[in-house]
Design a protein around this motif. Structure first.
Motif: not given
Length: 216
Positions: A162-171, A180-182
């Motif tokens: 999440r930290a490396e690949l997503s700028s807005d995890p909530e969306r 999906i990944r979770e």
């Protein structure tokens, strides 16, 4: 052709990982692959006539396969290809003899590599050698001891993704909470903890694995 020391053609197996291995591809998926070949004992001939090692032959083969699938032409492209799930990830050699891969996994294999191999499936090459690859790697993936710490390790991997690949995890449908990944990591964590003793839990697809875990 690549020939082993006995003069027989050197077998290889292309292993589908991730959504390809689990038969869950969608039109936006990369194709995650690993290539294993039978032995380093032997050689092949380059188009120039020079003798080359089997490792070099299969490296060139893999590079050409990759360009065939993902280079953009006037007709578009087939699939984006990702080889980063191979032993040692992007820092490791592009291809590996099975014996070298076994030694690596035994000495240095990490939890993320075990999780990646949960969905590993032979997709091209020699089917008999593909079955040998699956059998050889099985003890690394499916451990007999029950180790609940794997759940914490998988949770840490999810947080890192999440930290490396997503700028807005909530969306983010893939990497965000409940995404999906979770779901994939949750399922794979339970498989890694319990499927060493219960082979019935070794389903490759996420939904079949959920069903197996529910009724275990």
């Amino acid at each position: 052709p690549p020939l082993g020391a006995s003069g027989e053609r050197c077998a290889y197996s292309i292993v589908g990982m991730g959504k390809l291995g689990g038969r869950e591809l969608n039109c936006g998926s990369d194709v995650d692959l690993i290539l294993f070949y039978e032995t380093d004992d032997g050689s092949a001939r380059a188009p120039s006539g020079d003798e080359i090692t089997l490792h070099e032959w299969f490296t060139r083969f893999t590079q050409r396969l990759t360009s065939t699938l993902e280079d953009v032409t006037e007709d578009g492209f087939a699939w984006r290809v990702d080889w980063r799930l191979r032993p040692e990830g992007s820092r490791g050699p592009l291809v590996n003899a099975l014996g070298a891969a076994e030694r690596y996994y035994e000495a240095w294999g990490r939890t993320w590599e075990r999780a990646a191999l949960v969905r590993a499936r032979h997709v091209a090459g020699d089917p008999a050698f593909g079955a040998e690859v699956q059998s050889a790697l099985s003890p690394f993936v499916w451990r007999r001891e029950v180790n609940p710490r794997i759940a914490a390790e998988m949770a840490a991997l999810l947080h890192q993704a999440r930290a490396e690949l997503s700028s807005d995890p909530e969306r983010d449908l893939k990497l965000g909470p409940g995404g999906i990944r979770e779901v994939e990591f949750f399922v794979q964590a339970l498989q890694l903890i319990h499927a060493g003793r219960n082979p019935g839990l070794r389903a490759r697809g996420t939904l079949p694995a959920l069903d197996a875990l529910l009724f275990a």
